[in-house]
Write a protein that holds these residues in place. Structure first.
Motif, PDB file in Angstrom:
ATOM      1  N   VAL A 143       0.832  -1.205   0.000  1.00  0.00           N
ATOM      2  CA  VAL A 143       0.000   0.000   0.000  1.00  0.00           C
ATOM      3  C   VAL A 143       0.871   1.260   0.000  1.00  0.00           C
ATOM      4  N   LEU A 144       1.959   1.237   0.753  1.00  0.00           N
ATOM      5  CA  LEU A 144       2.854   2.398   0.786  1.00  0.00           C
ATOM      6  C   LEU A 144       3.471   2.662  -0.584  1.00  0.00           C
ATOM      7  N   LYS A 145       3.783   1.612  -1.302  1.00  0.00           N
ATOM      8  CA  LYS A 145       4.308   1.761  -2.667  1.00  0.00           C
ATOM      9  C   LYS A 145       3.259   2.424  -3.568  1.00  0.00           C
ATOM     10  N   GLN A 146       2.014   1.993  -3.436  1.00  0.00           N
ATOM     11  CA  GLN A 146       0.930   2.602  -4.208  1.00  0.00           C
ATOM     12  C   GLN A 146       0.733   4.057  -3.817  1.00  0.00           C
ATOM     13  N   PHE A 147       0.827   4.330  -2.522  1.00  0.00           N
ATOM     14  CA  PHE A 147       0.650   5.709  -2.050  1.00  0.00           C
ATOM     15  C   PHE A 147       1.697   6.633  -2.667  1.00  0.00           C
ATOM     16  N   GLU A 148       2.944   6.190  -2.668  1.00  0.00           N
ATOM     17  CA  GLU A 148       4.016   7.007  -3.238  1.00  0.00           C
ATOM     18  C   GLU A 148       3.855   7.195  -4.741  1.00  0.00           C
ATOM     19  N   GLU A 149       3.610   6.099  -5.441  1.00  0.00           N
ATOM     20  CA  GLU A 149       3.616   6.145  -6.906  1.00  0.00           C
ATOM     21  C   GLU A 149       2.356   6.758  -7.494  1.00  0.00           C
ATOM     22  N   LYS A 150       1.211   6.518  -6.860  1.00  0.00           N
ATOM     23  CA  LYS A 150      -0.057   6.992  -7.401  1.00  0.00           C
ATOM     24  C   LYS A 150      -0.483   8.342  -6.821  1.00  0.00           C
ATOM     25  N   PHE A 151      -0.432   8.465  -5.500  1.00  0.00           N
ATOM     26  CA  PHE A 151      -1.035   9.639  -4.870  1.00  0.00           C
ATOM     27  C   PHE A 151      -0.040  10.760  -4.581  1.00  0.00           C
ATOM     28  N   LEU A 152       1.178  10.432  -4.176  1.00  0.00           N
ATOM     29  CA  LEU A 152       2.138  11.487  -3.846  1.00  0.00           C
ATOM     30  C   LEU A 152       2.959  11.892  -5.063  1.00  0.00           C
ATOM     31  N   GLN A 153       3.493  10.934  -5.767  1.00  0.00           N
ATOM     32  CA  GLN A 153       4.344  11.180  -6.939  1.00  0.00           C
ATOM     33  C   GLN A 153       5.463  12.149  -6.559  1.00  0.00           C
ATOM     34  N   ASP A 154       5.656  13.219  -7.330  1.00  0.00           N
ATOM     35  CA  ASP A 154       6.721  14.179  -7.019  1.00  0.00           C
ATOM     36  C   ASP A 154       6.164  15.513  -6.543  1.00  0.00           C
ATOM     37  N   ARG A 155       4.930  15.506  -6.090  1.00  0.00           N
ATOM     38  CA  ARG A 155       4.299  16.744  -5.625  1.00  0.00           C
ATOM     39  C   ARG A 155       4.605  16.991  -4.147  1.00  0.00           C
ATOM     40  N   PRO A 156       4.572  18.244  -3.716  1.00  0.00           N
ATOM     41  CA  PRO A 156       4.760  18.534  -2.287  1.00  0.00           C
ATOM     42  C   PRO A 156       3.659  17.896  -1.422  1.00  0.00           C
ATOM     43  N   PHE A 157       2.423  17.955  -1.937  1.00  0.00           N
ATOM     44  CA  PHE A 157       1.283  17.364  -1.240  1.00  0.00           C
ATOM     45  C   PHE A 157       0.482  16.540  -2.246  1.00  0.00           C
ATOM     46  N   ILE A 158      -0.496  15.814  -1.772  1.00  0.00           N
ATOM     47  CA  ILE A 158      -1.235  14.898  -2.639  1.00  0.00           C
ATOM     48  C   ILE A 158      -1.905  15.623  -3.804  1.00  0.00           C
ATOM     49  N   VAL A 159      -2.432  16.818  -3.546  1.00  0.00           N
ATOM     50  CA  VAL A 159      -3.156  17.545  -4.596  1.00  0.00           C
ATOM     51  C   VAL A 159      -2.270  18.545  -5.323  1.00  0.00           C
ATOM     52  N   GLY A 160      -1.158  18.915  -4.743  1.00  0.00           N
ATOM     53  CA  GLY A 160      -0.298  19.901  -5.402  1.00  0.00           C
ATOM     54  C   GLY A 160       0.586  20.609  -4.406  1.00  0.00           C
ATOM     55  N   ASN A 161       0.479  21.928  -4.353  1.00  0.00           N
ATOM     56  CA  ASN A 161       1.392  22.734  -3.541  1.00  0.00           C
ATOM     57  C   ASN A 161       0.869  23.066  -2.157  1.00  0.00           C
ATOM     58  N   GLU A 162      -0.372  22.683  -1.851  1.00  0.00           N
ATOM     59  CA  GLU A 162      -0.946  22.993  -0.544  1.00  0.00           C
ATOM     60  C   GLU A 162      -1.550  21.746   0.096  1.00  0.00           C
ATOM     61  N   ILE A 163      -1.576  21.758   1.410  1.00  0.00           N
ATOM     62  CA  ILE A 163      -2.161  20.650   2.148  1.00  0.00           C
ATOM     63  C   ILE A 163      -3.665  20.582   1.893  1.00  0.00           C
ATOM     64  N   SER A 164      -4.193  19.371   1.904  1.00  0.00           N
ATOM     65  CA  SER A 164      -5.639  19.173   1.735  1.00  0.00           C
ATOM     66  C   SER A 164      -6.114  18.140   2.742  1.00  0.00           C
ATOM     67  N   LEU A 165      -7.403  17.881   2.728  1.00  0.00           N
ATOM     68  CA  LEU A 165      -7.959  16.841   3.593  1.00  0.00           C
ATOM     69  C   LEU A 165      -7.325  15.486   3.299  1.00  0.00           C
ATOM     70  N   ALA A 166      -6.921  15.264   2.059  1.00  0.00           N
ATOM     71  CA  ALA A 166      -6.283  13.997   1.704  1.00  0.00           C
ATOM     72  C   ALA A 166      -4.987  13.802   2.490  1.00  0.00           C
ATOM     73  N   ASP A 167      -4.165  14.854   2.581  1.00  0.00           N
ATOM     74  CA  ASP A 167      -2.910  14.770   3.327  1.00  0.00           C
ATOM     75  C   ASP A 167      -3.167  14.573   4.815  1.00  0.00           C
ATOM     76  N   LEU A 168      -4.148  15.280   5.340  1.00  0.00           N
ATOM     77  CA  LEU A 168      -4.464  15.170   6.761  1.00  0.00           C
ATOM     78  C   LEU A 168      -4.887  13.749   7.118  1.00  0.00           C
ATOM     79  N   VAL A 169      -5.798  13.193   6.340  1.00  0.00           N
ATOM     80  CA  VAL A 169      -6.264  11.834   6.606  1.00  0.00           C
ATOM     81  C   VAL A 169      -5.114  10.842   6.434  1.00  0.00           C
TER      82      VAL A 169
END
Length: 242
Positions: A143-169
């Protein structure tokens, strides 16, 4: 009557709700429901949430359960800053995507490791077979591999440059195995850097305050539990870990 939040910060969904409410200055009364004393199984609590689970919200005559529903309700009612749940269609869809995925991924796997390593020794009369923990860790690593490759990638946060509910959860879910002695950020520099950014965006003091109950547990004991409550919690744990 004001807003009431029924929480126990041992639970990761409760921590996300607590952090979000505190970070955004949302006025609420903290109702501490002690899971280790079985207070979520009482008739009194059932009046707030018949499901017998935390977190729960009571806003006058309105009650609500499930952490994601509560987070979205708070974001909408109190018109929190847009970056938490963006108005931009595609950014919001990215938040929704993670929140839909995490139930059977980061939350499920992180919780299972925590239960096996931290709670099973407290509630069960004998240790679980090592294969049980090994299997849980294998699932978590996938799951951690999927989290890195799919959701985080090379972005600062999951959605982009700012924290969101996704990062908090996500952060409260991933701190669950950390609290059990499994540092999921070790050897994963991209995730470790993301964690630092999330902590800074939340505020380190608030982050530590919310996680203290699992990082420095005081109430994780069955000594004061009535025998019937202890047995009920034990059976729930065994059922979950099948």
């Amino acid at each position: 009557m004001g807003l009431e939040l029924y929480l126990d910060l041992v639970s990761q969904p409760c921590r996300s709700v607590y952090i979000f409410a505190k970070k955004n200055g949302i006025p609420f009364e903290f109702k501490h429901v002690l899971l280790f004393k079985g207070q979520h199984k009482t008739e009194e609590f059932a009046k707030v949430n018949v499901l017998g689970k935390v977190p729960a919200l009571k806003d006058a005559d309105f009650t609500l359960s499930e952490s994601i529903a509560i987070l979205l309700y708070l974001a909408r009612k109190f018109k929190t800053p847009d970056h938490w749940y963006p108005s931009d269609l595609q950014k919001r869809a990215r938040v929704d995507e993670y929140l839909s995925w995490q139930h059977v991924a980061t939350r499920l796997c992180g919780t299972k490791v925590f239960l096996i390593k931290a709670l099973a020794p407290i509630f069960l009369d004998e240790p679980l077979p090592p294969a049980k923990l090994n299997g849980a860790l294998e699932d978590l690593n996938g799951v951690l591999k999927q989290f890195e490759e799919k959701f985080l990638q090379d972005r600062p946060f999951i959605v982009g440059n700012e924290i969101s509910l996704a990062d908090l959860v996500a952060i409260v879910e991933l701190m669950q195995p950390v609290a059990a002695g499994c540092d999921v950020f070790e050897g994963r520099p991209k995730m470790a850097a993301w964690r630092r950014r999330v902590e800074e965006a939340i505020g380190k003091d608030l982050f530590l305050e919310a996680h203290e109950p699992i990082l420095k547990p005081k109430d994780m004991t069955t000594e004061s539990l009535p025998p019937e409550v202890k047995e009920q919690l034990k059976q729930s744990l065994l059922k979950y870990l099948k």
